[in-house]
Motif scaffolding. Structure first.
Motif, short mmCIF file in Angstrom:
data_model
loop_
_atom_site.label_atom_id
_atom_site.label_comp_id
_atom_site.label_asym_id
_atom_site.label_seq_id
_atom_site.Cartn_x
_atom_site.Cartn_y
_atom_site.Cartn_z
N GLY A 37 36.98 54.92 34.23
CA GLY A 37 35.63 54.47 34.56
C GLY A 37 35.65 53.18 35.36
N ARG A 38 36.49 52.21 34.93
CA ARG A 38 36.60 50.96 35.68
C ARG A 38 37.16 51.21 37.08
N PHE A 39 38.16 52.10 37.16
CA PHE A 39 38.75 52.38 38.46
C PHE A 39 37.73 53.01 39.40
N LEU A 40 37.00 54.04 38.93
CA LEU A 40 36.04 54.73 39.80
C LEU A 40 34.89 53.81 40.18
N THR A 41 34.39 53.03 39.23
CA THR A 41 33.31 52.10 39.54
C THR A 41 33.75 51.06 40.56
N GLY A 42 34.96 50.56 40.39
CA GLY A 42 35.46 49.58 41.36
C GLY A 42 35.74 50.21 42.71
N ALA A 43 36.23 51.46 42.73
CA ALA A 43 36.54 52.12 44.00
C ALA A 43 35.29 52.31 44.84
N ILE A 44 34.17 52.57 44.20
CA ILE A 44 32.93 52.78 44.94
C ILE A 44 32.54 51.53 45.71
N VAL A 45 32.82 50.36 45.15
CA VAL A 45 32.47 49.09 45.82
C VAL A 45 33.68 48.46 46.50
N GLY A 46 34.81 49.18 46.54
CA GLY A 46 35.99 48.65 47.22
C GLY A 46 36.82 47.70 46.40
N ASN A 47 36.66 47.72 45.09
CA ASN A 47 37.43 46.83 44.22
C ASN A 47 38.43 47.66 43.42
N PHE A 48 39.70 47.61 43.81
CA PHE A 48 40.75 48.36 43.11
C PHE A 48 41.57 47.48 42.19
N GLY A 49 41.11 46.27 41.97
CA GLY A 49 41.83 45.38 41.09
C GLY A 49 42.80 44.49 41.85
N THR A 50 43.58 43.76 41.09
CA THR A 50 44.55 42.80 41.65
C THR A 50 45.95 43.38 41.53
N SER A 51 46.72 43.22 42.58
CA SER A 51 48.10 43.70 42.57
C SER A 51 48.89 43.01 41.47
N PHE A 52 49.62 43.78 40.66
CA PHE A 52 50.42 43.20 39.60
C PHE A 52 51.54 42.33 40.16
N ARG A 53 52.07 42.70 41.30
CA ARG A 53 53.23 42.02 41.85
C ARG A 53 52.86 40.87 42.77
N HIS A 54 51.87 41.09 43.64
CA HIS A 54 51.51 40.09 44.65
C HIS A 54 50.39 39.16 44.20
N GLN A 55 49.69 39.52 43.12
CA GLN A 55 48.57 38.72 42.63
C GLN A 55 47.52 38.49 43.71
N GLN A 56 47.25 39.55 44.47
CA GLN A 56 46.22 39.55 45.50
C GLN A 56 45.38 40.81 45.34
N PRO A 57 44.15 40.80 45.89
CA PRO A 57 43.35 42.03 45.82
C PRO A 57 44.09 43.20 46.45
N ALA A 58 44.14 44.32 45.73
CA ALA A 58 44.93 45.47 46.20
C ALA A 58 44.39 46.02 47.50
N LEU A 59 43.08 46.12 47.63
CA LEU A 59 42.50 46.65 48.86
C LEU A 59 42.79 45.74 50.04
N GLY A 60 42.82 44.43 49.81
CA GLY A 60 43.14 43.51 50.89
C GLY A 60 44.55 43.71 51.43
N LEU A 61 45.50 43.95 50.51
CA LEU A 61 46.87 44.23 50.94
C LEU A 61 46.94 45.50 51.78
N VAL A 62 46.19 46.52 51.36
CA VAL A 62 46.20 47.80 52.10
C VAL A 62 45.56 47.62 53.47
N LEU A 63 44.44 46.92 53.52
CA LEU A 63 43.75 46.74 54.80
C LEU A 63 44.58 45.90 55.77
N GLU A 64 45.40 45.00 55.25
CA GLU A 64 46.29 44.23 56.13
C GLU A 64 47.30 45.13 56.82
N ARG A 65 47.77 46.17 56.12
CA ARG A 65 48.76 47.08 56.69
C ARG A 65 48.14 48.26 57.43
#
Length: 322
Positions: A83-111
């Motif tokens: 539920g948290r994943f789907l709710t966040g995905a709708i607004v573009g929030n996939f959480g924080t990367s465990f390894r990089h400690q940055q927003p996961a979507l931001g890392l993807v959009l950079e690449r």
């Protein structure tokens, strides 16, 4: 036509929902990320506290009881991991990367720009080469040109991407020193990855174009156009190619989405800084937010491309809408 497009849009949304569900289930079958992310000397108490803080102890899909008199049902769905994943995905929030400690979507959009650049270059090369080869092979059927074109198309579909990429590196980068073997920054860096990624699509589009052209070149309207005295180029491009274009458009749309997701091997071989390479590293590290953001973003682009292909159908052949 409006009903046709609305139906296609609704189907696209259902596909995205299904993708999110499948990705979430598969990733959570790989193991407990808390054990991997915590230091090797972490105690069981530390791991349990970390798992509680990150929400890994929450139910995956359903909290029981599903509701009570004080809280609505959707409250309990929102408190589950999916539920948290789907709710966040709708607004573009996939959480924080465990390894990089940055927003996961931001890392993807950079690449993402690097992956899109490679995909468009590969598809552009495939289309610019395959369609003329397919047309020429159909117009000159059973000629040496036709045989040579189809042999090259068969080879393009037979060679694995990883083998072709390594062979191109050995020839053009190691032996002849003509092109760089890895990295990005210039057009020369793009040539080998684009050829490697686009070879299969190039071969398939060429064969499909040839078969489609052979089917329509014998139709009565083509003979009528020639009888009217139209030039051969106009007959082929305006009358024959347009009517043979629907299966070609279909395969181009499907291949464009496939190349986006299938660039993982090519990006790894050529050290291309794209989403595919990032996803491979995230899978190895069990970095769930990054993997989910990467897969969901690529799947969304794939679905959007296919929706645009459906829209293009109605322009090429209005009968599709009916």
């Amino acid at each position: 036509m409006t009903r046709y497009l609305i139906r296609r849009l609704w189907q696209s949304l259902l596909v995205l929902f299904g993708i999110s569900l499948i990705v979430f289930i598969i990733l959570h079958l790989t193991g407990d990320p808390a054990v991997l992310l915590m230091p090797p000397d972490a105690t069981k108490e530390d791991i349990d506290n970390f798992r509680k803080i990150m929400g890994f102890n929450d139910p995956l899909f359903i909290r029981w009881p599903p509701w009570n008199s004080l809280n609505p049902p959707w409250r309990f769905f929102a408190e589950t991991q999916y539920g948290r994943f789907l709710t966040g995905a709708i607004v573009g929030n996939f959480g924080t990367s465990f390894r990089h400690q940055q927003p996961a979507l931001g890392l993807v959009l950079e690449r993402m720009p690097a992956t899109i650049e490679l995909t468009l270059a590969a598809m552009g090369l495939a289309v610019c080469v395959a369609i003329p080869v397919g047309i020429l092979s159909a117009v000159r059927r059973n000629s040496p040109v036709d045989h040579a074109g189809m042999v090259m198309a068969l080879l393009g579909q037979s060679m694995p991407v990883y083998w072709l990429g390594i062979m191109l590196i050995l020839l053009f980068a190691v032996r002849w020193n003509l092109l760089p073997a890895f990295g990005t920054g210039s057009l020369r860096h793009l040539i080998l990855p684009a050829v490697t990624l686009g070879a299969f699509s190039m071969a398939r589009i060429a064969r499909l174009t040839r078969s489609g052209m052979l089917e329509v070149l014998g139709q009565e309207y083509v003979r009528t156009a020639r009888a009217k005295g139209l030039s051969e180029l106009r007959v082929i491009v305006k009358h024959a190619l347009k009517n043979a274009a629907i299966p070609v458009i279909t395969i181009i749309g499907l291949d464009l989405g496939t190349l986006l997701g299938g660039a993982v091997i090519t990006e790894t071989i050529f050290a291309w800084p794209g989403v595919g390479r990032l996803a491979v590293q995230a899978i190895a590290n069990r970095d769930y937010p990054v993997v989910q953001a990467a897969v969901f973003s690529l799947a969304s682009i794939f679905v959007i491309i296919n929706f645009l292909v459906d829209v293009l159908y109605t322009y090429v052949d209005p009968r599709v809408a009916y």
